[in-house]
Design a protein around this motif. Structure first.
Motif, PDB file in Angstrom:
ATOM      1  N   LEU A  76       0.844  -1.196   0.000  1.00 35.48           N
ATOM      2  CA  LEU A  76       0.000   0.000   0.000  1.00 35.48           C
ATOM      3  C   LEU A  76       0.882   1.249   0.000  1.00 35.48           C
ATOM      4  CD1 LEU A  76      -2.720   1.499   0.339  1.00 35.48           C
ATOM      5  CD2 LEU A  76      -2.420   1.221   2.826  1.00 35.48           C
ATOM      6  N   PHE A  77       0.678   2.092  -1.007  1.00 36.91           N
ATOM      7  CA  PHE A  77       1.363   3.383  -1.069  1.00 36.91           C
ATOM      8  C   PHE A  77       0.311   4.486  -0.966  1.00 36.91           C
ATOM      9  CE2 PHE A  77       4.187   0.746  -3.872  1.00 36.91           C
ATOM     10  CZ  PHE A  77       5.302   0.729  -3.034  1.00 36.91           C
ATOM     11  N   ARG A  78       0.679   5.553  -0.290  1.00 36.62           N
ATOM     12  CA  ARG A  78      -0.169   6.749  -0.233  1.00 36.62           C
ATOM     13  C   ARG A  78       0.677   7.949  -0.679  1.00 36.62           C
ATOM     14  NH1 ARG A  78      -5.090   5.733   1.991  1.00 36.62           N
ATOM     15  NH2 ARG A  78      -5.326   4.014   3.478  1.00 36.62           N
ATOM     16  N   PRO A  79       0.937   8.048  -1.970  1.00 36.58           N
ATOM     17  CA  PRO A  79       1.842   9.087  -2.467  1.00 36.58           C
ATOM     18  C   PRO A  79       1.195  10.464  -2.515  1.00 36.58           C
ATOM     19  CG  PRO A  79       0.971   7.804  -4.282  1.00 36.58           C
ATOM     20  CD  PRO A  79       0.467   7.148  -3.031  1.00 36.58           C
ATOM     21  N   GLU A  80       2.039  11.492  -2.507  1.00 38.61           N
ATOM     22  CA  GLU A  80       1.577  12.872  -2.639  1.00 38.61           C
ATOM     23  C   GLU A  80       1.592  13.333  -4.090  1.00 38.61           C
ATOM     24  OE1 GLU A  80       0.349  14.767  -0.232  1.00 38.61           O
ATOM     25  OE2 GLU A  80       0.574  13.106   1.176  1.00 38.61           O
ATOM     26  N   PHE A  81       2.243  12.577  -4.971  1.00 43.07           N
ATOM     27  CA  PHE A  81       2.346  13.038  -6.358  1.00 43.07           C
ATOM     28  C   PHE A  81       1.011  12.840  -7.097  1.00 43.07           C
ATOM     29  CE2 PHE A  81       4.711   8.903  -6.096  1.00 43.07           C
ATOM     30  CZ  PHE A  81       3.800   8.090  -6.752  1.00 43.07           C
ATOM     31  N   PRO A  82       0.836  13.517  -8.239  1.00 45.24           N
ATOM     32  CA  PRO A  82      -0.443  13.463  -8.970  1.00 45.24           C
ATOM     33  C   PRO A  82      -0.695  12.103  -9.602  1.00 45.24           C
ATOM     34  CG  PRO A  82       1.187  14.747 -10.197  1.00 45.24           C
ATOM     35  CD  PRO A  82       1.776  14.480  -8.850  1.00 45.24           C
ATOM     36  N   VAL A 133      -8.541   7.149  -6.872  1.00 42.25           N
ATOM     37  CA  VAL A 133      -8.422   8.600  -6.975  1.00 42.25           C
ATOM     38  C   VAL A 133      -9.754   9.247  -6.611  1.00 42.25           C
ATOM     39  CG1 VAL A 133      -7.954  10.544  -8.524  1.00 42.25           C
ATOM     40  CG2 VAL A 133      -6.679   8.411  -8.791  1.00 42.25           C
ATOM     41  N   THR A 134      -9.707  10.302  -5.798  1.00 46.17           N
ATOM     42  CA  THR A 134     -10.889  11.080  -5.452  1.00 46.17           C
ATOM     43  C   THR A 134     -10.596  12.556  -5.668  1.00 46.17           C
ATOM     44  OG1 THR A 134     -11.543   9.451  -3.778  1.00 46.17           O
ATOM     45  CG2 THR A 134     -12.551  11.633  -3.635  1.00 46.17           C
ATOM     46  N   GLU A 135     -11.426  13.204  -6.492  1.00 43.46           N
ATOM     47  CA  GLU A 135     -11.296  14.641  -6.773  1.00 43.46           C
ATOM     48  C   GLU A 135      -9.878  14.994  -7.202  1.00 43.46           C
ATOM     49  OE1 GLU A 135     -12.713  16.653  -3.305  1.00 43.46           O
ATOM     50  OE2 GLU A 135     -14.812  16.165  -3.714  1.00 43.46           O
ATOM     51  N   GLY A 136      -9.315  14.133  -8.066  1.00 40.60           N
ATOM     52  CA  GLY A 136      -8.011  14.434  -8.641  1.00 40.60           C
ATOM     53  C   GLY A 136      -6.829  14.133  -7.749  1.00 40.60           C
ATOM     54  N   ARG A 137      -7.058  13.554  -6.587  1.00 40.86           N
ATOM     55  CA  ARG A 137      -5.974  13.207  -5.663  1.00 40.86           C
ATOM     56  C   ARG A 137      -5.939  11.696  -5.443  1.00 40.86           C
ATOM     57  NH1 ARG A 137      -3.480  16.953  -2.497  1.00 40.86           N
ATOM     58  NH2 ARG A 137      -3.130  15.351  -0.915  1.00 40.86           N
ATOM     59  N   ILE A 138      -4.717  11.156  -5.360  1.00 36.50           N
ATOM     60  CA  ILE A 138      -4.568   9.727  -5.093  1.00 36.50           C
ATOM     61  C   ILE A 138      -4.941   9.435  -3.645  1.00 36.50           C
ATOM     62  CG2 ILE A 138      -2.922   7.824  -4.912  1.00 36.50           C
ATOM     63  CD1 ILE A 138      -1.306   9.075  -7.146  1.00 36.50           C
ATOM     64  N   GLN A 139      -5.874   8.516  -3.468  1.00 32.64           N
ATOM     65  CA  GLN A 139      -6.182   8.024  -2.127  1.00 32.64           C
ATOM     66  C   GLN A 139      -5.198   6.924  -1.736  1.00 32.64           C
ATOM     67  OE1 GLN A 139      -8.640   9.523  -0.168  1.00 32.64           O
ATOM     68  NE2 GLN A 139      -8.422  10.924  -1.898  1.00 32.64           N
ATOM     69  N   TYR A 140      -4.922   6.048  -2.681  1.00 33.34           N
ATOM     70  CA  TYR A 140      -3.921   5.020  -2.453  1.00 33.34           C
ATOM     71  C   TYR A 140      -3.532   4.378  -3.781  1.00 33.34           C
ATOM     72  CZ  TYR A 140      -7.850   1.694  -2.794  1.00 33.34           C
ATOM     73  OH  TYR A 140      -8.936   0.980  -3.211  1.00 33.34           O
ATOM     74  N   ARG A 192      13.393   7.101  -4.169  1.00 36.83           N
ATOM     75  CA  ARG A 192      14.038   7.867  -5.231  1.00 36.83           C
ATOM     76  C   ARG A 192      12.993   8.371  -6.236  1.00 36.83           C
ATOM     77  NH1 ARG A 192      19.172   8.230  -7.768  1.00 36.83           N
ATOM     78  NH2 ARG A 192      19.000  10.123  -9.079  1.00 36.83           N
ATOM     79  N   TYR A 193      12.035   7.529  -6.576  1.00 34.41           N
ATOM     80  CA  TYR A 193      11.014   7.946  -7.524  1.00 34.41           C
ATOM     81  C   TYR A 193      10.150   9.060  -6.942  1.00 34.41           C
ATOM     82  CZ  TYR A 193       7.010   8.100 -10.578  1.00 34.41           C
ATOM     83  OH  TYR A 193       6.019   8.562 -11.413  1.00 34.41           O
ATOM     84  N   GLU A 194       9.803   8.951  -5.666  1.00 32.91           N
ATOM     85  CA  GLU A 194       8.996   9.991  -5.037  1.00 32.91           C
ATOM     86  C   GLU A 194       9.726  11.331  -5.070  1.00 32.91           C
ATOM     87  OE1 GLU A 194       5.978   9.974  -1.355  1.00 32.91           O
ATOM     88  OE2 GLU A 194       8.062   9.615  -0.793  1.00 32.91           O
TER      89      GLU A 194
END
Length: 266
Positions: A76-82, A133-140, A192-194
């Protein structure tokens, strides 16, 4: 010692797998992680299993998942990127799994873009990435990995396309060590990718591992099937294919067959 404790013996991660759940059998590790995500599970939660009763690959294909011989795990990832950045996690994961196989099993391995690992032209590992994705943001994001580890026999319909680490090496592979090593490399690659949010940092290394590189490939595109020569990936993870008329196509998704891999010979 429990299986979870055995896996942890080989782990040196900072955040990945701090919440590590091992099940002797489950329907699908991806399904279990998505359920945990809905219950507010933390970034880096891992579910691994000794068997899957409903394992899935890309495009809904089934994954042969017998008990006690292979590696099945999901993260499970919860990233901040788009959301547009998430698909590249499949390639980041493939790169990390290639490193893990080289260390834990001491075997040469190649990547078949975008989500398979192969040895001697046969599939050894598959990766499935799913996103909410919810409202353009990644949930997970959930990334699932299935690795043919100690299987010695395959169903007749895939025996010419698949192999296992044990069949290639001639010895039994320590699954706990392999899983711990997989998580170690995956954490490093994800971090590194983040930071970079592109694949320029691994482009050369990835292309060196790419079984498609320099090979004739057949692309199954919604607009029609065509052939060309693969020239590696670009910094966005797209496969570069040089068509016979000289045009360069950048493929972001789709089915790509490689001559000499999975029985493609025509």
């Amino acid at each position: 010692m429990t299986v979870t404790e055995e896996i942890r013996r080989w782990m040196n991660t900072e955040w990945l797998g701090k919440e590590l759940i091992y099940k002797e059998s489950t329907d699908s590790t991806n399904t279990r992680v998505k359920e945990l995500a809905a219950e507010s599970a933390l970034h880096g939660t891992v579910v691994a299993a000794g068997a899957q009763t409903d394992g899935k690959g890309r495009r809904g294909r089934s994954w042969v998942s017998p008990p006690g011989v292979n590696v099945y795990l999901s993260v499970l990832f919860r990233p901040e990127f788009p959301p547009a950045r998430a698909p590249m996690l499949t390639m980041v994961t493939a790169y990390a799994m290639a490193q893990a196989i080289q260390e834990a099993a001491e075997l040469p391995v190649q990547i078949k873009w975008p989500n398979d690992l192969v040895i001697h032209g046969k599939k050894i590992c598959g990766i499935l990435t799913e996103m909410s994705v919810t409202e353009g943001r990644i949930q997970y994001v959930v990334t699932g990995i299935g690795m043919n580890t100690n299987m010695t026999e395959f169903p007749q319909e895939i025996e010419d396309m698949a192999t296992s680490l044990r069949l290639i090496s001639g010895r039994e592979i320590d699954r706990a060590r392999l899983m711990g090593t997989m998580l170690n490399y995956l954490e490093k690659a994800y971090d590194r990718y983040e930071q970079e949010q592109n694949l320029e940092w691994l482009q050369d290394t990835y292309n060196a591992l790419l079984v498609n590189y320099g090979k004739e490939v057949r692309v199954l595109d919604p607009g029609g099937e065509y052939s060309g020569a693969a020239e590696g990936i670009d910094g966005e993870g797209r496969l570069l294919v040089r068509k016979k008329d000289g045009g360069l196509i950048r493929i972001s998704s789709g089915e790509v067959s490689v001559r000499g891999v999975y029985g493609y010979a025509e």
